[in-house]
Design a protein around this motif. Structure first.
Motif, PDB file in Angstrom:
ATOM      1  N   LEU A  13       0.803  -1.214   0.000  1.00  0.00           N
ATOM      2  CA  LEU A  13       0.000   0.000   0.000  1.00  0.00           C
ATOM      3  C   LEU A  13       0.842   1.274   0.000  1.00  0.00           C
ATOM      4  O   LEU A  13       0.296   2.373  -0.072  1.00  0.00           O
ATOM      5  CB  LEU A  13      -0.928   0.013   1.220  1.00  0.00           C
ATOM      6  CG  LEU A  13      -1.951  -1.128   1.323  1.00  0.00           C
ATOM      7  CD1 LEU A  13      -2.762  -0.995   2.608  1.00  0.00           C
ATOM      8  CD2 LEU A  13      -2.869  -1.136   0.110  1.00  0.00           C
ATOM      9  N   SER A  14       2.161   1.133   0.070  1.00  0.00           N
ATOM     10  CA  SER A  14       3.029   2.307   0.131  1.00  0.00           C
ATOM     11  C   SER A  14       3.048   3.034  -1.211  1.00  0.00           C
ATOM     12  O   SER A  14       3.175   2.405  -2.261  1.00  0.00           O
ATOM     13  CB  SER A  14       4.459   1.900   0.493  1.00  0.00           C
ATOM     14  OG  SER A  14       4.509   1.281   1.758  1.00  0.00           O
ATOM     15  N   PRO A  15       2.945   4.374  -1.199  1.00  0.00           N
ATOM     16  CA  PRO A  15       2.929   5.114  -2.459  1.00  0.00           C
ATOM     17  C   PRO A  15       4.299   5.227  -3.115  1.00  0.00           C
ATOM     18  O   PRO A  15       4.397   5.479  -4.307  1.00  0.00           O
ATOM     19  CB  PRO A  15       2.396   6.487  -2.048  1.00  0.00           C
ATOM     20  CG  PRO A  15       2.781   6.628  -0.610  1.00  0.00           C
ATOM     21  CD  PRO A  15       2.711   5.246  -0.033  1.00  0.00           C
ATOM     22  N   TYR A  16       5.361   5.074  -2.343  1.00  0.00           N
ATOM     23  CA  TYR A  16       6.720   5.124  -2.885  1.00  0.00           C
ATOM     24  C   TYR A  16       7.656   4.451  -1.897  1.00  0.00           C
ATOM     25  O   TYR A  16       7.266   4.147  -0.767  1.00  0.00           O
ATOM     26  CB  TYR A  16       7.186   6.562  -3.144  1.00  0.00           C
ATOM     27  CG  TYR A  16       6.667   7.586  -2.172  1.00  0.00           C
ATOM     28  CD1 TYR A  16       5.819   8.593  -2.607  1.00  0.00           C
ATOM     29  CD2 TYR A  16       7.009   7.556  -0.824  1.00  0.00           C
ATOM     30  CE1 TYR A  16       5.319   9.535  -1.725  1.00  0.00           C
ATOM     31  CE2 TYR A  16       6.522   8.489   0.062  1.00  0.00           C
ATOM     32  CZ  TYR A  16       5.672   9.486  -0.395  1.00  0.00           C
ATOM     33  OH  TYR A  16       5.182  10.420   0.485  1.00  0.00           O
ATOM     34  N   ALA A  17       8.889   4.207  -2.336  1.00  0.00           N
ATOM     35  CA  ALA A  17       9.857   3.512  -1.487  1.00  0.00           C
ATOM     36  C   ALA A  17      11.229   4.146  -1.650  1.00  0.00           C
ATOM     37  O   ALA A  17      11.591   4.600  -2.739  1.00  0.00           O
ATOM     38  CB  ALA A  17       9.930   2.036  -1.859  1.00  0.00           C
ATOM     39  N   ALA A  18      11.990   4.187  -0.564  1.00  0.00           N
ATOM     40  CA  ALA A  18      13.364   4.670  -0.618  1.00  0.00           C
ATOM     41  C   ALA A  18      14.246   3.618  -1.289  1.00  0.00           C
ATOM     42  O   ALA A  18      13.903   2.434  -1.314  1.00  0.00           O
ATOM     43  CB  ALA A  18      13.861   4.949   0.800  1.00  0.00           C
ATOM     44  N   PRO A  19      15.391   4.021  -1.836  1.00  0.00           N
ATOM     45  CA  PRO A  19      16.305   3.050  -2.444  1.00  0.00           C
ATOM     46  C   PRO A  19      16.717   1.976  -1.442  1.00  0.00           C
ATOM     47  O   PRO A  19      16.896   2.254  -0.252  1.00  0.00           O
ATOM     48  CB  PRO A  19      17.507   3.907  -2.855  1.00  0.00           C
ATOM     49  CG  PRO A  19      16.983   5.299  -2.945  1.00  0.00           C
ATOM     50  CD  PRO A  19      15.892   5.407  -1.926  1.00  0.00           C
ATOM     51  N   SER A  20      16.871   0.763  -1.918  1.00  0.00           N
ATOM     52  CA  SER A  20      17.272  -0.333  -1.031  1.00  0.00           C
ATOM     53  C   SER A  20      18.693  -0.114  -0.540  1.00  0.00           C
ATOM     54  O   SER A  20      19.566   0.335  -1.299  1.00  0.00           O
ATOM     55  CB  SER A  20      17.187  -1.670  -1.773  1.00  0.00           C
ATOM     56  OG  SER A  20      15.856  -1.938  -2.159  1.00  0.00           O
TER      57      SER A  20
END
Length: 498
Positions: free
Chosen positions: A234-241
């Protein structure tokens, strides 16, 4: 040694190790944390909802092989759901009780943490001092006449008082870093998208709010991030791994870093000599670690930038009050504090097109900031412009109180369209905390480092801001600073166990 003393001395990683080795049980730790919570509660007033019965039940069944098995913990009374537990948001609006857990709550429980309480917050996290009409004043364990900052001030007070070794916190304009700076703690504001806010919300304050923790040690901050980071569906975006684990980053030598230091106030307001001393202390520690430190100026991070940030917060607060009114089925204007009411009304009269324009302007400035500071591994700058304030120091008084009263009672909110009046109220709101919002806007990670204690015995931390998505470098650098300075051994004197 008593279990209370062990709890007071050890960080979360150390306590979990003792549980895993069979030297102390989760039940003993939870009982000690509850006893200490109650012993210090009259002094610091940091608990919104005690969760003692549930904590004792969980302590009996927790899997002792989990990475933080049996470690007492606190969760902030704002922006996160715990099934069956009322969330007040520091407000007199009727509480919201979720029938679900937030993803972060589930991850904390899966790590073996045992929440013993929810921690106090100012109303909807809007003040950088944890004082509210609903819960009163949360006080600093280093000196109870002073603030722990806000909005995660309850979390910081519980950790600094030795009730829990780490606690959930959130940051929309400095609300992890300010309490850490006031309380002698490590506090990492994570990159945008590093941890999810779902399913309670997708994002908050246009993506400026992030969740993580306040803790006693860099290794705890890193391990907690390992156990909670990563987007969910459900997250709208994600930080780089990350390239590896955050714990591994905190355990390794950072090498020779290229650092910068920014000393000016973006608001052009006074900065105390103690704050500049704390910044000098951080620079000296960094040079002792073998790093280069260059002086820089960020002239475009100015009063217009901060005014744009404040206007986006006002619009977000207006939207939140609409949602709360819909939830409880009536207006909440009579429930909320005067300052929240004025801010919400101002947010209502900012046109949607202007907010969009403001956000585009903030994003453009953020791109410039990220591009121009990319050559540095981290940028050092203050968090608070003055040592931790006396409780009540930011309450409006005299002419300020009269103006706020008139804006409220006579519905003169449109006067805030006058730049000089708006600027005056902005200065009154942010004169203690000039810098933290910069990285909420840009989405960069920034970590509070407890490098200094004032002549009066109060902590005064500074921050190191990194490249987007690069918490690893910050944690490696912070761990080295911790080792050189020895700050991890400092403890607030309040009711120190025998």
């Amino acid at each position: 040694m008593s279990v209370e003393r062990v709890l007071w001395e050890q960080d979360a990683t150390g306590l979990a190790g003792l549980v895993q080795q069979g030297e102390v049980s989760p039940q003993e730790l939870v009982d000690a944390a509850i006893a200490r919570a109650e012993a210090t509660r009259p002094d610091i007033n940091a608990i919104a909802e005690p969760l003692y019965d549930a904590a004792r039940l969980r302590a009996k069944t927790v899997d002792r092989k989990l990475p933080l098995a049996g470690v007492p913990f606190a969760i902030k009374d704002l922006g996160i759901a715990i099934k069956g537990v009322p969330t007040h948001g520091g407000s007199r609006i009727p509480a919201f009780t979720a029938d679900f857990n937030s993803v972060m709550t589930e991850r904390y429980l899966a790590a073996g943490l045992i929440p013993i309480a929810t921690s106090t917050s100012p109303e909807h996290g809007l003040r950088l001092m944890t004082e509210s009409a609903a819960f009163g004043i949360t006080r600093n364990p280093w000196n109870t006449g002073h603030t722990t900052g806000g909005s995660s001030g309850g979390a910081a007070a519980l950790v600094a008082a030795g009730v829990v070794p780490a606690a959930h916190a959130s940051d929309g304009g400095g609300s992890i870093r300010v309490p850490s700076a006031c309380s002698g703690l490590v506090g990492l504001k994570t990159s945008r998208g590093r941890v999810p806010l779902t399913p309670l919300v997708s994002e908050s304050w246009y993506g400026m709010v992030v969740d993580h923790a306040v803790s006693r040690s860099v290794r705890d901050t890193a391990l907690l991030l390992d156990l909670t980071h990563g987007a969910d569906p459900l997250s709208p975006y994600a930080a780089p791994s990350p390239k590896g684990s955050f714990a591994a980053a905190a355990a390794r030598d950072p090498g020779k870093l290229k650092l910068a230091v920014y000393r000016k106030s973006p608001l052009g307001l006074p900065i105390s000599a103690e704050t500049l001393t704390a910044l000098d202390t951080a620079v000296a520690l960094a040079r002792e670690g073998g790093h280069t430190v260059a002086e820089i100026d960020l002239s475009y991070i100015d009063r217009d930038f901060m005014a744009d940030f404040c206007k986006t917060v006002a619009s977000a607060v207006a939207g939140t009050m609409r949602a709360e009114a819909l939830r409880v089925g009536r207006s909440v204007a009579g429930d909320i504090e005067r300052a929240t009411r004025v801010l919400s009304r101002f947010g209502e009269i900012i046109p949607a097109g202007e907010i969009y324009e403001i956000l585009q302007r903030l994003h453009a400035t953020s791109r410039r900031l990220i591009s121009e500071t990319a050559q540095y591994d981290a940028v050092l700058m203050p968090i608070i412009a003055h040592p931790p304030l006396a409780c009540g120091a930011m309450d409006p008084k005299g002419a300020d109180e009269f103006i706020e009263n008139m804006l409220d009672k006579l519905h003169l909110t449109r006067l805030l369209k006058v730049p000089s009046l708006f600027g005056q109220l902005m200065d009154k709101s942010l004169w203690f905390t000039h810098w933290p919002a910069i990285h909420n806007v840009s989405g960069q990670p920034s970590i509070a480092l407890p490098v200094h204690v004032t002549a009066a015995g109060l902590p005064l931390g500074i921050q190191a801001a990194g490249r987007p998505g690069d918490e690893e470098t910050l944690l490696s650098f912070a761990a080295q600073m911790e080792k050189i300075s020895g700050w991890q051994k400092r403890r607030a004197p309040l009711k120190a166990p025998a």
